[in-house]
Design a protein around this motif. Sequence first.
Motif, short mmCIF file in Angstrom:
data_model
loop_
_atom_site.label_atom_id
_atom_site.label_comp_id
_atom_site.label_asym_id
_atom_site.label_seq_id
_atom_site.Cartn_x
_atom_site.Cartn_y
_atom_site.Cartn_z
N ARG A 53 0.83 -1.21 0.00
CA ARG A 53 0.00 0.00 0.00
C ARG A 53 0.86 1.25 0.00
O ARG A 53 0.62 2.20 -0.74
CB ARG A 53 -0.92 -0.04 1.22
CG ARG A 53 -1.96 1.04 1.26
CD ARG A 53 -2.93 0.83 2.41
NE ARG A 53 -2.30 0.56 3.69
CZ ARG A 53 -1.84 1.50 4.50
NH1 ARG A 53 -1.92 2.76 4.19
NH2 ARG A 53 -1.29 1.16 5.65
N GLN A 54 1.90 1.27 0.83
CA GLN A 54 2.79 2.44 0.91
C GLN A 54 3.60 2.61 -0.37
O GLN A 54 3.87 3.73 -0.78
CB GLN A 54 3.69 2.34 2.12
CG GLN A 54 2.92 2.52 3.41
CD GLN A 54 3.77 2.27 4.65
OE1 GLN A 54 4.85 1.68 4.59
NE2 GLN A 54 3.26 2.71 5.79
N TRP A 55 3.98 1.51 -1.02
CA TRP A 55 4.71 1.60 -2.28
C TRP A 55 3.81 2.16 -3.38
O TRP A 55 4.21 3.01 -4.16
CB TRP A 55 5.23 0.22 -2.69
CG TRP A 55 5.77 0.21 -4.09
CD1 TRP A 55 7.01 0.59 -4.49
CD2 TRP A 55 5.06 -0.17 -5.28
NE1 TRP A 55 7.11 0.48 -5.86
CE2 TRP A 55 5.92 0.01 -6.37
CE3 TRP A 55 3.76 -0.64 -5.52
CZ2 TRP A 55 5.55 -0.26 -7.67
CZ3 TRP A 55 3.39 -0.92 -6.82
CH2 TRP A 55 4.28 -0.73 -7.88
N TYR A 56 2.58 1.69 -3.43
CA TYR A 56 1.65 2.04 -4.50
C TYR A 56 1.22 3.51 -4.43
O TYR A 56 1.21 4.20 -5.45
CB TYR A 56 0.43 1.12 -4.45
CG TYR A 56 -0.62 1.41 -5.49
CD1 TYR A 56 -0.30 1.68 -6.81
CD2 TYR A 56 -1.97 1.39 -5.15
CE1 TYR A 56 -1.27 1.92 -7.77
CE2 TYR A 56 -2.96 1.62 -6.10
CZ TYR A 56 -2.59 1.89 -7.39
OH TYR A 56 -3.57 2.13 -8.33
N THR A 57 0.86 3.99 -3.27
CA THR A 57 0.37 5.36 -3.04
C THR A 57 -0.70 5.79 -4.05
O THR A 57 -0.81 6.95 -4.39
CB THR A 57 1.51 6.41 -3.03
OG1 THR A 57 2.15 6.44 -4.31
CG2 THR A 57 2.52 6.12 -1.92
N HIS A 58 -1.45 4.85 -4.55
CA HIS A 58 -2.54 5.10 -5.49
C HIS A 58 -2.09 5.89 -6.72
O HIS A 58 -2.82 6.72 -7.24
CB HIS A 58 -3.73 5.77 -4.80
CG HIS A 58 -4.29 4.89 -3.73
ND1 HIS A 58 -5.05 3.79 -4.01
CD2 HIS A 58 -4.14 4.92 -2.38
CE1 HIS A 58 -5.36 3.18 -2.88
NE2 HIS A 58 -4.83 3.84 -1.89
N ASP A 59 -0.89 5.59 -7.18
CA ASP A 59 -0.34 6.18 -8.39
C ASP A 59 -0.79 5.31 -9.57
O ASP A 59 -0.33 4.18 -9.71
CB ASP A 59 1.19 6.22 -8.29
CG ASP A 59 1.87 6.78 -9.52
OD1 ASP A 59 1.19 6.99 -10.56
OD2 ASP A 59 3.08 7.01 -9.45
N ALA A 60 -1.69 5.83 -10.40
CA ALA A 60 -2.27 5.05 -11.50
C ALA A 60 -1.20 4.48 -12.44
O ALA A 60 -1.41 3.43 -13.04
CB ALA A 60 -3.26 5.90 -12.28
N GLU A 61 -0.06 5.14 -12.54
CA GLU A 61 1.01 4.63 -13.40
C GLU A 61 1.61 3.33 -12.86
O GLU A 61 2.19 2.55 -13.62
CB GLU A 61 2.11 5.68 -13.58
CG GLU A 61 1.65 6.86 -14.41
CD GLU A 61 2.75 7.87 -14.65
OE1 GLU A 61 3.93 7.56 -14.43
OE2 GLU A 61 2.41 8.99 -15.06
N LYS A 62 1.47 3.10 -11.55
CA LYS A 62 1.97 1.87 -10.93
C LYS A 62 0.92 0.77 -10.85
O LYS A 62 1.17 -0.30 -10.31
CB LYS A 62 2.45 2.17 -9.50
CG LYS A 62 3.63 3.10 -9.39
CD LYS A 62 3.96 3.30 -7.92
CE LYS A 62 5.13 4.20 -7.69
NZ LYS A 62 5.37 4.40 -6.24
N PHE A 63 -0.28 1.04 -11.38
CA PHE A 63 -1.41 0.14 -11.16
C PHE A 63 -1.16 -1.28 -11.66
O PHE A 63 -1.47 -2.25 -10.96
CB PHE A 63 -2.69 0.69 -11.78
CG PHE A 63 -3.88 -0.19 -11.52
CD1 PHE A 63 -4.42 -0.28 -10.24
CD2 PHE A 63 -4.45 -0.94 -12.53
CE1 PHE A 63 -5.51 -1.10 -9.98
CE2 PHE A 63 -5.54 -1.76 -12.29
CZ PHE A 63 -6.07 -1.84 -11.02
N ASP A 64 -0.62 -1.45 -12.84
CA ASP A 64 -0.40 -2.80 -13.37
C ASP A 64 0.52 -3.62 -12.46
O ASP A 64 0.26 -4.79 -12.19
CB ASP A 64 0.15 -2.77 -14.79
CG ASP A 64 -0.89 -2.30 -15.80
OD1 ASP A 64 -2.10 -2.41 -15.51
OD2 ASP A 64 -0.49 -1.82 -16.88
#
Length: 121
Positions: A53-64
């Motif tokens: 969750r902390q890595w992702y930070t809801h960044d759509a570019e990281k979604f895949d």
Amino acid sequence: MSGRFRYRRVYDEVSPSEGARVLVDRVWPRGVRKEALDLTEWLRDVAPSTELRQWYTHDAEKFDEFRRRYLAELKSSEQRSAVEHLHELADHGDVVLLTATRDVEHSQAAVLARWLNERHR
């Protein structure tokens, strides 16, 4: 009877015909009283790990990549019982997975609902 999995934001209006309502966030949504959600339950154990969750930070570019990592977590023994519990709920009707995320299409609730619908008996 077998239900299907859907997802919504916790801030959306509650519909009485939704079925079971399960919060799938690891942390409680800001500014929301527990009574206001009309939850069936809060299932923290199915949420992404804190590290993910902390890595992702809801960044759509990281979604895949988030989706790939989250699906790997869902297959782990730590989350297996939570996933099975969701299937049991769906055996009795529809299940709505709730999240506080603004971009619900790029959330764990969306990933989880799609994955569960593909696998539900």
